[in-house]
Motif scaffolding. Structure first.
Motif, short mmCIF file in Angstrom:
data_model
loop_
_atom_site.label_atom_id
_atom_site.label_comp_id
_atom_site.label_asym_id
_atom_site.label_seq_id
_atom_site.Cartn_x
_atom_site.Cartn_y
_atom_site.Cartn_z
N GLY A 39 0.80 -1.21 0.00
CA GLY A 39 0.00 0.00 0.00
C GLY A 39 0.83 1.26 0.00
N ARG A 40 0.12 2.35 -0.03
CA ARG A 40 0.79 3.65 -0.10
C ARG A 40 0.26 4.57 0.99
NH1 ARG A 40 -3.28 4.24 -4.30
NH2 ARG A 40 -4.18 6.34 -4.33
N LEU A 64 -9.68 3.76 11.25
CA LEU A 64 -8.46 3.78 12.08
C LEU A 64 -7.21 3.99 11.23
CD1 LEU A 64 -8.87 1.06 14.87
CD2 LEU A 64 -9.01 3.54 15.10
N GLY A 65 -7.35 4.84 10.20
CA GLY A 65 -6.20 5.18 9.37
C GLY A 65 -5.88 4.17 8.29
N ARG A 66 -6.59 3.04 8.24
CA ARG A 66 -6.39 2.03 7.19
C ARG A 66 -7.32 2.33 6.03
NH1 ARG A 66 -5.57 -3.06 9.66
NH2 ARG A 66 -5.91 -3.98 7.61
N VAL A 67 -6.78 2.44 4.83
CA VAL A 67 -7.57 2.84 3.66
C VAL A 67 -7.95 1.61 2.85
CG1 VAL A 67 -7.62 4.29 1.60
CG2 VAL A 67 -6.30 5.03 3.60
N PHE A 68 -9.23 1.55 2.43
CA PHE A 68 -9.73 0.43 1.65
C PHE A 68 -10.41 0.94 0.38
CE2 PHE A 68 -9.69 -0.91 6.06
CZ PHE A 68 -9.09 -2.17 5.98
N ASP A 69 -10.27 0.14 -0.68
CA ASP A 69 -10.95 0.41 -1.94
C ASP A 69 -12.33 -0.24 -1.87
OD1 ASP A 69 -11.95 0.39 -4.53
OD2 ASP A 69 -10.00 0.06 -5.46
N VAL A 70 -13.39 0.57 -1.82
CA VAL A 70 -14.75 0.03 -1.66
C VAL A 70 -15.56 0.16 -2.95
CG1 VAL A 70 -14.82 0.32 0.84
CG2 VAL A 70 -15.51 2.22 -0.62
N GLU A 71 -14.88 0.15 -4.07
CA GLU A 71 -15.55 0.28 -5.37
C GLU A 71 -16.64 -0.78 -5.54
OE1 GLU A 71 -16.90 1.62 -8.73
OE2 GLU A 71 -15.21 2.66 -7.77
N ASP A 132 -10.34 -4.52 -0.74
CA ASP A 132 -8.89 -4.50 -0.92
C ASP A 132 -8.24 -3.36 -0.14
OD1 ASP A 132 -9.02 -6.65 -2.67
OD2 ASP A 132 -9.41 -5.35 -4.40
N PRO A 133 -7.19 -3.65 0.63
CA PRO A 133 -6.47 -2.58 1.33
C PRO A 133 -5.67 -1.75 0.33
CG PRO A 133 -5.37 -4.67 1.67
CD PRO A 133 -6.63 -4.99 0.93
#
Length: 267
Positions: A39-40, A64-71, A132-133
């Motif tokens: 991740g980035r 909590l600062g974790r980014v997820f692709d919810v497309e 996906d993270p």
């Protein structure tokens, strides 16, 4: 020779791999350890561009600062969706409180109850399992290098405490299952015990008692075991065969027989 040593090492590695596979080891798990963290790092401004609108690069949210692709959940999180307010930001607090106003769509989790912290943990697990993270959001929970901040450590500690509290509550519920109860203005209150009351299946019925917990106001009705050793001394031979009846946090209901499986308190 170097070639012979290389062949020997290769053979040993092959044997080791075969042994690991025979033990159920997933070789991909080892490869993951060798790879850099996935991740980035995104700034809040970058994340805000991922609300799923036309011309925007995607649809993301953070917990909590974790980014997820919810497309793949666009109908929920995309423009017009019921949870579109969560997109393009870290609104961790809203996952616990259900407050989807602008004041509630924030990442500050200070002051949340143990139950609310467990709700956040459940949502984080949900997104980890179903989406996906992408990476980490630089801000409250991760610094510019992607390292956890003190705020994240505090949140994780609060979740650990909440898990411990939940486990202790479940244990207390096994010891003191809640009573069945009903109330009417004509007949007053009725409390009674059964072998399934409180959702705890057991081989004893118990009798109703008021339970007072240290640090909490008031009491609630629980079913108390009347025979055998106390709960916290299961192997004791020096006991009065009274179960938990002598627990200091219990009190009898006035006007009820001490060993009655039911109490009726008239209005």
């Amino acid at each position: 020779s170097p070639m012979r040593r290389g062949a020997t090492v290769a053979a040993l590695l092959g044997l080791a791999a075969a042994w690991l596979l025979s033990r159920g080891f997933d070789p991909r798990a080892w490869l993951l350890l060798l790879l850099p963290p996935r991740g980035r790092l995104l700034s809040a401004a970058e994340l805000a561009r991922y609300r799923g609108a036309e011309g925007e690069p995607g649809l993301y949210l953070a917990v909590l600062g974790r980014v997820f692709d919810v497309e793949r959940g666009r109908k929920h999180y995309g423009p017009g969706g019921a949870y579109s307010g969560l997109a393009g930001r870290d609104a961790t607090r809203a996952f616990a409180t259900g407050d989807f106003t602008q004041a509630g769509l924030v990442d500050d989790v200070l002051g949340l109850s143990p139950g609310e912290m467990l709700a956040i943990r459940s949502w984080l697990s949900f997104y980890g399992d179903h989406y996906d993270p992408v990476g980490k959001l630089v801000g409250r929970f991760y610094d510019e290098n992607g390292a956890p901040t003190e705020a994240l450590r505090q949140a994780e500690a609060a979740i650990e405490e909440a898990l411990k509290f939940k486990a202790e509550s479940e244990l207390r519920k096994q010891q003191f299952p809640p009573c069945n109860s009903e109330w009417s203005s004509a007949k007053g209150s009725r409390f009674w015990c059964s072998r399934q009351s409180g959702g705890v299946n057991r081989d004893w019925t118990g009798v109703p008692r008021k339970l007072y917990r240290p640090g909490s106001r008031g009491s609630h009705c629980v079913c108390v075991r009347t025979t055998g050793p106390p709960w916290d001394q299961p192997h004791s031979t020096q006991h009065g065969d009274r179960g938990d009846l002598d627990n200091p946090h219990l009190e009898e209901y006035p006007g009820c027989q001490p060993l009655a499986e039911q109490c009726v308190l008239t209005p």
